[in-house]
Design a protein around this motif. Structure first.
Motif, short mmCIF file in Angstrom:
data_model
loop_
_atom_site.label_atom_id
_atom_site.label_comp_id
_atom_site.label_asym_id
_atom_site.label_seq_id
_atom_site.Cartn_x
_atom_site.Cartn_y
_atom_site.Cartn_z
N ASP A 50 0.72 -1.09 0.12
CA ASP A 50 0.41 -0.25 -0.11
C ASP A 50 0.88 1.42 0.02
O ASP A 50 2.09 1.20 1.07
CB ASP A 50 -1.03 0.17 1.30
N SER A 51 0.25 2.42 -0.53
CA SER A 51 0.93 3.45 -0.49
C SER A 51 -0.07 4.72 -0.66
O SER A 51 -0.75 5.03 -1.16
CB SER A 51 1.70 3.58 -1.94
N PRO A 52 0.18 4.71 0.69
CA PRO A 52 -0.77 6.90 0.94
C PRO A 52 -0.67 7.43 -0.30
O PRO A 52 0.23 7.85 -1.37
CB PRO A 52 -0.48 6.89 1.62
N VAL A 63 -7.33 7.97 0.23
CA VAL A 63 -7.03 7.76 -0.87
C VAL A 63 -5.55 6.57 -0.74
O VAL A 63 -4.61 6.95 -0.44
CB VAL A 63 -6.61 8.69 -1.97
N ILE A 64 -4.86 5.51 -0.48
CA ILE A 64 -4.58 4.17 -0.15
C ILE A 64 -4.19 3.88 -1.68
O ILE A 64 -4.78 3.14 -1.65
CB ILE A 64 -4.21 4.05 0.96
N GLN A 65 -3.46 3.57 -2.07
CA GLN A 65 -3.16 2.70 -3.56
C GLN A 65 -2.18 1.87 -3.13
O GLN A 65 -1.51 1.30 -2.52
CB GLN A 65 -2.73 3.32 -4.91
N ARG A 66 -3.11 0.75 -3.28
CA ARG A 66 -3.23 -0.57 -3.46
C ARG A 66 -2.69 -1.82 -4.44
O ARG A 66 -3.18 -2.06 -5.74
CB ARG A 66 -3.94 -2.04 -2.32
N SER A 67 -1.23 -1.63 -4.25
CA SER A 67 -0.92 -1.94 -5.59
C SER A 67 -0.43 -3.47 -5.72
O SER A 67 0.51 -4.21 -4.58
CB SER A 67 1.04 -2.03 -5.51
N ILE A 68 -0.86 -4.92 -6.82
CA ILE A 68 -0.29 -6.11 -5.85
C ILE A 68 0.91 -6.00 -7.07
O ILE A 68 1.38 -6.07 -8.16
CB ILE A 68 -1.65 -7.03 -7.40
N GLU A 69 1.78 -6.99 -6.03
CA GLU A 69 2.99 -7.26 -7.20
C GLU A 69 3.11 -8.76 -7.10
O GLU A 69 3.79 -8.97 -8.38
CB GLU A 69 4.43 -7.18 -5.50
N THR A 70 2.77 -9.25 -7.19
CA THR A 70 2.45 -10.88 -7.56
C THR A 70 1.76 -11.29 -7.12
O THR A 70 0.81 -10.93 -6.54
CB THR A 70 4.09 -11.79 -7.26
N GLU A 71 1.20 -12.57 -7.99
CA GLU A 71 0.04 -13.29 -7.79
C GLU A 71 0.65 -15.04 -7.76
O GLU A 71 0.92 -15.14 -9.07
CB GLU A 71 -0.90 -13.49 -9.15
N VAL A 72 0.48 -15.32 -6.92
CA VAL A 72 0.34 -16.93 -7.13
C VAL A 72 -0.65 -18.01 -7.48
O VAL A 72 -1.30 -17.51 -6.80
CB VAL A 72 1.51 -17.52 -5.88
N ILE A 73 -1.05 -19.34 -7.93
CA ILE A 73 -1.57 -19.95 -8.30
C ILE A 73 -0.82 -21.34 -8.32
O ILE A 73 -0.24 -22.05 -8.68
CB ILE A 73 -2.33 -19.36 -9.56
N MET A 74 -2.27 -21.70 -7.55
CA MET A 74 -1.40 -23.18 -6.95
C MET A 74 -2.75 -24.19 -6.64
O MET A 74 -4.03 -24.07 -7.08
CB MET A 74 -0.76 -22.92 -5.66
N SER A 75 -2.99 -25.44 -6.46
CA SER A 75 -3.36 -26.46 -7.09
C SER A 75 -3.96 -26.52 -5.58
O SER A 75 -3.74 -25.79 -4.30
CB SER A 75 -3.07 -27.70 -6.96
#
Length: 123
Positions: A50-52, A63-75
């Motif tokens: 998060d970044s204010p 306002v806080i900007q939420r930045s998704i850095e990476t996504e993990v997909i798993m079984s």
């Protein structure tokens, strides 16, 4: 290389050795949180920071900007094993350093996203 052992009953057991290799372009990401969801086929976890960004003039809300850095997909099985691994490491951490506690939030109420459909993509 595997190691073989013989049990008292005469059965041969083998140990599996796993070598972990990090490629040259390996990178680490620090995350302050995670969000995600699941389908019948997989679990998805997006790690974010998060970044204010200041206050909106029209509504006087921060306002806080939420930045998704990476996504993990798993079984589902991998997700279960991750959960068990995390639980064990949390128990070990707390045994060494004491209970992990949440910081009380003395800020304004936070408007959370309604759901995590964005990160899931197809649900």
């Amino acid at each position: 290389m595997t190691e073989e052992k013989t049990t008292p009953e005469g059965n041969v057991t083998k140990k599996l050795k796993i070598e972990v290799i990090k490629p040259e372009d390996f990178k680490q990401t620090y995350a302050i949180g995670a969000l995600g969801g699941h389908s019948p086929y997989d679990f998805r976890i997006g790690f974010y920071n998060d970044s204010p960004k200041g206050f909106e003039k029209s509504s006087n809300s921060q306002v806080i900007q939420r930045s998704i850095e990476t996504e993990v997909i798993m079984s589902p099985l991998a997700a279960l094993e991750l959960s068990q691994w995390l639980e064990q490491h949390i128990r070990d951490f707390e045994a060494m350093f004491g209970p992990i506690t949440k910081v009380k939030n003395h800020l304004l109420p936070v408007e959370q996203p309604e759901d995590t459909a964005e990160i899931q993509g197809y649900i």
